[in-house]
Design a protein around this motif. Structure first.
Motif, PDB file in Angstrom:
ATOM      1  N   UNK A   1      47.141  36.336  41.213  1.00 46.56           N
ATOM      2  CA  UNK A   1      48.276  36.016  40.345  1.00 46.56           C
ATOM      3  C   UNK A   1      48.079  34.695  39.616  1.00 46.56           C
ATOM      4  N   UNK A   2      47.555  33.702  40.318  1.00 44.79           N
ATOM      5  CA  UNK A   2      47.511  32.350  39.761  1.00 44.79           C
ATOM      6  C   UNK A   2      46.153  31.942  39.174  1.00 44.79           C
ATOM      7  N   UNK A   3      45.089  32.640  39.519  1.00 45.69           N
ATOM      8  CA  UNK A   3      43.767  32.179  39.101  1.00 45.69           C
ATOM      9  C   UNK A   3      43.012  33.149  38.205  1.00 45.69           C
ATOM     10  N   UNK A   4      43.493  34.373  38.043  1.00 46.48           N
ATOM     11  CA  UNK A   4      42.816  35.357  37.202  1.00 46.48           C
ATOM     12  C   UNK A   4      43.546  35.472  35.873  1.00 46.48           C
ATOM     13  N   UNK A   5      42.794  35.531  34.804  1.00 50.52           N
ATOM     14  CA  UNK A   5      43.344  35.696  33.464  1.00 50.52           C
ATOM     15  C   UNK A   5      44.310  36.887  33.452  1.00 50.52           C
ATOM     16  N   UNK A   6      45.587  36.687  33.116  1.00 48.06           N
ATOM     17  CA  UNK A   6      46.560  37.780  33.172  1.00 48.06           C
ATOM     18  C   UNK A   6      46.275  38.903  32.176  1.00 48.06           C
ATOM     19  N   UNK A   7      45.415  38.659  31.193  1.00 43.33           N
ATOM     20  CA  UNK A   7      45.064  39.699  30.235  1.00 43.33           C
ATOM     21  C   UNK A   7      43.990  40.643  30.770  1.00 43.33           C
ATOM     22  N   UNK A   8      43.402  40.307  31.913  1.00 41.18           N
ATOM     23  CA  UNK A   8      42.357  41.144  32.491  1.00 41.18           C
ATOM     24  C   UNK A   8      42.964  42.071  33.546  1.00 41.18           C
ATOM     25  N   UNK A   9      42.606  43.359  33.507  1.00 40.71           N
ATOM     26  CA  UNK A   9      43.167  44.299  34.492  1.00 40.71           C
ATOM     27  C   UNK A   9      42.563  44.084  35.872  1.00 40.71           C
ATOM     28  N   UNK A  10      43.423  44.063  36.900  1.00 45.76           N
ATOM     29  CA  UNK A  10      42.973  43.951  38.288  1.00 45.76           C
ATOM     30  C   UNK A  10      43.411  45.215  39.030  1.00 45.76           C
ATOM     31  N   UNK A  11      42.449  45.916  39.600  1.00 49.74           N
ATOM     32  CA  UNK A  11      42.730  47.182  40.270  1.00 49.74           C
ATOM     33  C   UNK A  11      41.926  47.252  41.572  1.00 49.74           C
ATOM     34  N   UNK A  12      42.213  48.269  42.351  1.00 51.39           N
ATOM     35  CA  UNK A  12      41.457  48.598  43.560  1.00 51.39           C
ATOM     36  C   UNK A  12      41.339  47.404  44.520  1.00 51.39           C
ATOM     37  N   UNK A  13      42.453  46.752  44.777  1.00 50.59           N
ATOM     38  CA  UNK A  13      42.463  45.676  45.771  1.00 50.59           C
ATOM     39  C   UNK A  13      42.303  46.308  47.151  1.00 50.59           C
ATOM     40  N   UNK A  14      41.337  45.810  47.914  1.00 54.12           N
ATOM     41  CA  UNK A  14      41.063  46.441  49.206  1.00 54.12           C
ATOM     42  C   UNK A  14      40.405  45.447  50.150  1.00 54.12           C
ATOM     43  N   UNK A  15      40.604  45.645  51.460  1.00 55.26           N
ATOM     44  CA  UNK A  15      39.885  44.814  52.421  1.00 55.26           C
ATOM     45  C   UNK A  15      38.426  45.260  52.515  1.00 55.26           C
ATOM     46  N   UNK A  16      37.571  44.364  52.978  1.00 59.18           N
ATOM     47  CA  UNK A  16      36.161  44.696  53.159  1.00 59.18           C
ATOM     48  C   UNK A  16      35.670  44.016  54.427  1.00 59.18           C
TER      49      UNK A  16
END
Length: 334
Positions: free
Chosen positions: A29-44
């Motif tokens: 939320x605070x460090x990634x450019x909000x215009x860039x899509x963020x998907x597939x958040x997952x643990x590893x």
């Protein structure tokens, strides 16, 4: 409220998966450019040499990133102990003669000479504070840049809008046909399929000087690894000569074992661009390459040939970079 200390080792490694996920969503939320899509958040969870590492991953504009926790006063560089010269896997290679590139007439046959070789071509022992990082799992060739995500069926795009407009002006209707590549006199565009049907990561091929490339990436909120960060990420925070330990290997694996799950190829010699245009990591062996210590030292996190790619009498290795997002609470460090 985010506690910065929780993003560093060893605290990060002591958190539950739920706690890591909560912190990770705040990072996005605070460090990634909000215009860039963020998907597939997952643990590893990554296991290397019996050691487990748990973290979080995300797709940002079609590239997978892994969260690498920071570390205060991380041990970097390599301290030659004298035990290395007693390791047969590194030195006992038949009749091969190891020569120092600055003293080519002198074969390195004594323990002291061999220790000097390791000292000369590894970085000095030191400590440094490493910030938390989002690191692209896969490197990109130095002449390619990820632009963003494109869906030809709907003509939707998210990412570097300025570059995308130039692409559209250059190739016109070809864009919606989504061929594997479009090559024009002005630029080359590559379509890399994502896990979503009909969606592609757009990459543009352009030869930019390192400083210009870093400035271009910065406009989208990205950077490349700093020299200290490279050592930390490749070594996995360990101090052994090689990422896999202190011994030479009979056969190198296709990919260097990495505790954080970041890909560094061992199929060929590569030179990694860093934030310092005069400091590249990896590259070719500085001497004959007949002994294992020569052939495998370039895969050490701490290898330092002291040479720039393409300068001197060494062949030009493949040049790559890993995109990163630096999770720094100091605006000057981002």
């Amino acid at each position: 409220m985010m506690n910065p200390q929780q993003l560093n080792r060893p605290t990060w490694e002591q958190l539950t998966g739920e706690q890591q996920h909560l912190l990770f969503t705040q990072i996005l939320r605070y460090f990634v450019n909000p215009l860039l899509p963020t998907t597939e958040i997952a643990p590893v969870r990554i296991t290397v040499q019996g050691k487990n590492f748990a973290s979080q991953t995300v797709m940002i504009a079609g590239q997978r990133y892994i969260f690498v926790p920071g570390q205060l006063q991380a041990q970097l560089g390599y301290q030659v102990t004298g035990q290395e010269v007693l390791t047969p896997q590194l030195w006992d290679d038949g009749n091969a003669v190891l020569e120092h590139p600055d003293l080519p007439a002198m074969a390195l046959t004594t323990n002291g000479q061999r220790e000097r070789y390791l000292t000369d071509f590894t970085t000095a022992p030191r400590t440094a504070d490493i910030p938390p990082l989002l690191v692209a799992q896969q490197p990109l060739p130095i002449d390619q840049r990820s632009v963003g995500l494109y869906t030809p069926g709907t003509d939707d795009f998210s990412g570097d809008v300025v570059t995308f407009k130039k692409i559209r002006q250059t190739v016109g209707s070809q864009l919606r046909q989504a061929p594997r590549a479009i090559v024009t006199p002005e630029m080359s565009i590559y379509f890399v399929p994502t896990a979503v049907l009909g969606e592609y990561q757009l990459r543009v091929a352009e030869t930019l000087p390192p400083m210009v490339l870093t400035q271009t990436l910065a406009r989208q909120g990205f950077s490349v690894l700093a020299p200290d960060e490279y050592e930390y990420v490749v070594s996995g925070g360990q101090t052994t000569l090689f990422p896999w330990g202190a011994q030479g290997l009979t056969d190198l694996p296709p990919v260097i074992p990495n505790r954080f799950g970041i890909r560094f190829s061992a199929r060929q010699y590569t030179a990694e661009m860093t934030t310092d245009p005069l400091t590249w990591r990896g590259g070719w062996p500085v001497s004959g390459g007949q002994k294992k210590v020569e052939a495998q030292l370039p895969f050490s996190a701490f290898y330092d040939s002291g040479r720039l790619p393409g300068f001197g009498d060494l062949p030009l290795p493949q040049q790559v970079y890993h995109q990163v997002i630096r999770v720094s609470f100091d605006d000057d460090d981002r």
